[in-house]
Every structure is written in C-alpha cells, then in structure tokens.
Design an enzyme around this catalytic site. Structure first.
Site, PDB file in Angstrom:
ATOM      1  N   ASP A  11      18.327 -45.216  -1.564  1.00 34.96           N
ATOM      2  CA  ASP A  11      17.676 -44.851  -0.307  1.00 34.96           C
ATOM      3  C   ASP A  11      16.167 -44.875  -0.488  1.00 34.96           C
ATOM      4  O   ASP A  11      15.655 -44.389  -1.491  1.00 34.96           O
ATOM      5  CB  ASP A  11      18.133 -43.439   0.081  1.00 34.96           C
ATOM      6  CG  ASP A  11      17.256 -42.831   1.150  1.00 34.96           C
ATOM      7  OD1 ASP A  11      17.555 -43.024   2.332  1.00 34.96           O
ATOM      8  OD2 ASP A  11      16.254 -42.166   0.792  1.00 34.96           O
ATOM      9  N   ASP A 106      17.019 -48.639   5.338  1.00 38.86           N
ATOM     10  CA  ASP A 106      16.480 -48.093   4.091  1.00 38.86           C
ATOM     11  C   ASP A 106      17.549 -47.610   3.114  1.00 38.86           C
ATOM     12  O   ASP A 106      17.274 -46.841   2.207  1.00 38.86           O
ATOM     13  CB  ASP A 106      15.474 -46.974   4.389  1.00 38.86           C
ATOM     14  CG  ASP A 106      16.132 -45.771   5.019  1.00 38.86           C
ATOM     15  OD1 ASP A 106      17.234 -45.915   5.564  1.00 38.86           O
ATOM     16  OD2 ASP A 106      15.545 -44.685   4.975  1.00 38.86           O
ATOM     17  N   GLU A 107      18.780 -48.072   3.286  1.00 35.70           N
ATOM     18  CA  GLU A 107      19.842 -47.696   2.354  1.00 35.70           C
ATOM     19  C   GLU A 107      20.696 -48.912   2.024  1.00 35.70           C
ATOM     20  O   GLU A 107      21.095 -49.648   2.931  1.00 35.70           O
ATOM     21  CB  GLU A 107      20.763 -46.649   2.981  1.00 35.70           C
ATOM     22  CG  GLU A 107      20.139 -45.291   3.174  1.00 35.70           C
ATOM     23  CD  GLU A 107      21.089 -44.378   3.924  1.00 35.70           C
ATOM     24  OE1 GLU A 107      21.563 -43.405   3.331  1.00 35.70           O
ATOM     25  OE2 GLU A 107      21.380 -44.665   5.093  1.00 35.70           O
TER      26      GLU A 107
HETATM   27 MG   LIG Z   1      15.483 -42.900   3.705  1.00 35.34          MG
END
Ligand SMILES: [Mg+2]
Length: 419
Positions: A11, A106-107
């Site tokens: 993340d 974002d992961e």
């Molecule tokens: Mg994040």
C-alpha cells in the site's frame, strides 16, 4: 494441500499527497493536502503524515482542515499523474515477480513465492521493494505479508500501516495472538452494520468468529440474517481464519509472454462509453494483427484501465480465459467488451490496455461448429497484408472515422511519437 504461498499487499502511504510532495521538494517539511484549493468547502482527498499529525483527516472540508492547521498547503489533484505513478510502481514490482495484481490505485498484490530464493527472508525482500519505490517515486510503501491474499491485506490494514517499519507478517502461527483479539469491525469487508449484527450474536472479536465451528456459525447467522446467509457466513468465517485460495492474477502487462497494446487518453474527452469502447476496439484490432504477424494466438484476454473524474481515481486489470486460443478480432473484442463493462466504474478513462496471453502457435486453427474460423482468419490475414503494404490508415473500420477514433492518429505515430 497446495504449497504455501508468500503474498504481499503493498500500500502506498498517503498516495496522492506523497506524489505531490515528491513533485514539490519545497514542501518537504510542510503539511500538505490534496484537494481543490479554490473551494473552502471542497474535500481533502489525501493528507501527508505531517498534516495528519496536526489533525487533518481525509474526507473533511478544506476549511475544517485549515482551521486545525492554518499552514496547510492544499494542492489541486492531478489524477492522471497518480495513475501514471501507480503504473510505474507496478513496473517496479514486476521486476521482482511476474505475479502482480493491482487492487486499487495505491494497493497491489504480489505473489513472491518464486522470488524468495534470492533473499534472506520475505521481510528483507519487502524492505528492498520499499526502498526502491521510495527512491523512484517518493512514495513510502507499507507491506503486509501473508500466506493468502486476505492475510496479506489484513496484515497491511491492521498492522503494517501502524508500525514504524511498515512491514508486518501475518501467518497461521501468529494469527491467534495478533488478529483474533481485534474487534470484528476491523475485519476486512465488515462495515458497521454487520459489526452490530455480530455484536448482537455475541461475537465481538474476530477470534470469536474464527473459533466458532462453521456449522454452528452458519446456524447463528441464519437465525439473525435469514436463510440466505450461508454463503456470507462461509465468507466471514474464512476471512477470520485467513483462508483465501484465490490466486494473485497478473495484471495487464507481461511483455515476454503476451501481445499487448495500450493507450493513454485525455480523460476529459473519454467519458462516454461508446467512445471508450471504440478505443478498446482499436486496441483489439492492433493486438490481433500483431499476434497474427507473430504467428501466435492466445487463450487469455486481459483488459486494464485507469479512470478518474478529477476527484476519484481507480485502476483495474482483469482477465478472462477463453474456451480456445484465438487471434480473431471479433472473438477478442467480445470478451474484452465483457470485461470492460463488468469492471469499469463509469469514470472518464485515462488509459486503456489490452493483452493476449497464454500464447500458442496459430498454425492449427480450431474449427468450431458455428462459424468458419479458418475463413475469417484468412480474411483478417489478407487485411493485415494490405495494411502492411499501404499503412494502417488504408483500412480502418468505418467506426474509426468517428471523431473519437484514435487509429488514424496512431497510424501517424511511431512508437507513440509523431513521425
Ligand atoms: Mg494508501
């Protein structure tokens, strides 16, 4: 028993804000938020750790954030840029393993089982990836490690995001003392309503669910939620125990083993489904043409997209296995359309990517009962020849002549650059 896997969920911390801080070194030591600075009632989309430490939280109004932290620098979001950085991070991950699956902007999931031989431990590999991503993008990564995707995700959300190293391993040896004491609302996919149900059922912690034998848990769920709750019960019970057999599905590029093509779009122009699907069709035509030229056909069709409306951004990469390998345009287009329609969130599209994988030689063309695939194959091969001789612009589907068609524009480019 399948062999134990090692999966990372990585993340990016305060992703949008970190991208902006990397682009603005002058704000390095200042509290930064991403939002629309011209609207006091606009919403904070992301805040850097310094801003968070001063009380700024995501999704609050700009004026509320400024009241708490008057020196807050608010930067207008550049979603297209964030999608590009997200793709860059995927590329870094792909230098460690082929098995990378974007889960959100974002992961991303990585299956690193096959890459561990070169490292002392999974933690050491995680550290190296953290450093490389930080150096090249300015984004600090938190790495949850686990034997399944659900364990890796849980390790990130509940532990790696909260410790100093940003790395945490959750496995079947420590799950009882780490995860099970936590309140049930901290379990993946449990929203407040469901947490209330579990509380009333006398199951306030994750361990309470995990320790209840499955038939008993199903029975109690049925009493509370009705007859149809069996599947849900199984899902929660497995989540509490970290059971998740689903594989990390490689994302949208796999250069050596695939024929693929992508296009970055100006999101402000591509918000109508027919226009976006037209670009998808162009990509399909190009990929199938390349595959035929290489004498290849593929069984797996993958579609990837990045989408943004300026305030939200999503990424997905999804794939579908066909009953037989193909390089026929109409077959690849039909499945890519299905994928796109199923997974598109409906926001304007900033990039689109298509690939054909699990390649085999196309010297044997399978005949099916319903259409003469050999004939279509020959027809498409003939079209390829004309294109090769006279340029791609010579033969274009009538639809390409519409304003949104990008094939004509692409025919005037070499490798994305204008001739
Ligand atoms: Mg994040």
């Amino acid at each position: 028993m399948p062999p134990e896997r090692t999966i990372f969920l990585i993340d990016g911390q305060s992703f949008y804000a970190s991208c902006e801080k990397a682009a603005h070194p002058e704000y390095r030591n200042r509290p930064v938020a991403v939002g629309d600075p011209s609207r006091p009632s606009g919403i904070v989309l992301a805040a850097c750790p310094i801003a968070k430490a001063r009380g700024v939280t995501t999704a609050e109004r700009n004026f509320t954030a400024l009241a708490k932290c008057p020196e807050l620098v608010i930067i207008r979001p550049r979603m297209q840029r964030y999608i590009e950085i997200s793709l860059m991070i995927t590329k870094i991950f792909e230098s460690y393993t082929e098995l990378v699956e974007p889960f959100s902007i974002d992961e991303q999931f990585l299956d690193v089982t096959g890459s561990l031989g070169r490292y002392k431990s999974a933690e050491e590999l995680a550290k190296q990836i953290q450093e490389e991503v930080l150096l090249s993008t300015g984004v600090w990564s938190r790495v949850g490690i686990g034997p399944s995707k659900i364990m890796a995700k849980t390790a990130t959300d509940n532990f790696a995001k909260k410790n100093d190293t940003g790395v945490f391993r959750l496995d079947y040896n420590n799950i009882e003392e780490t995860l099970w004491p936590l309140p049930v609302h901290q379990m993946f996919m449990v929203a407040s309503k469901m947490a209330t149900h579990f509380a009333i059922m006398g199951l306030p912690t994750i361990g309470d669910i995990a320790r209840t034998p499955l038939p008993e848990f199903k029975r109690r769920m049925r009493l509370r939620m009705g007859k149809q709750s069996d599947i849900q019960a199984e899902y929660y019970w497995q989540t509490a125990r970290g059971i998740d057999p689903s594989p990390v599905t490689p994302s949208i590029r796999n250069e050596l083993k695939s024929v693929s093509h992508g296009k970055t779009l100006r999101a402000s122009l591509y918000f109508r489904r027919p226009d976006i699907e037209l670009v998808l069709q162009e990509l399909v035509i190009e990929v199938c043409r390349r595959a035929r030229r290489l004498g290849k056909q593929g069984r797996v069709v993958s579609v990837g997209a990045g989408e943004t409306d300026g305030e939200r951004a999503y990424r997905f990469g999804r794939q579908m296995t066909l009953p037989h390998a193909t390089n026929l345009t109409h077959e690849v287009f039909a499945s890519s359309l299905r994928l796109f329609r199923e997974y598109w969130h409906g926001l304007p599209v900033a990039y689109l990517h298509l690939s054909l994988t699990q390649l085999s030689d196309d010297n044997v063309t399978q005949l099916t009962l319903f259409d003469d695939r050999a004939r279509i194959h020959d027809l498409e091969a003939a079209t390829d020849m004309i294109k090769e001789r006279y340029g791609s612009a010579a033969i274009m589907r009538a639809s390409s002549l519409q304003e949104a068609g990008v094939a004509r524009e692409r025919a005037g480019q070499i490798g994305g650059h204008y001739k």
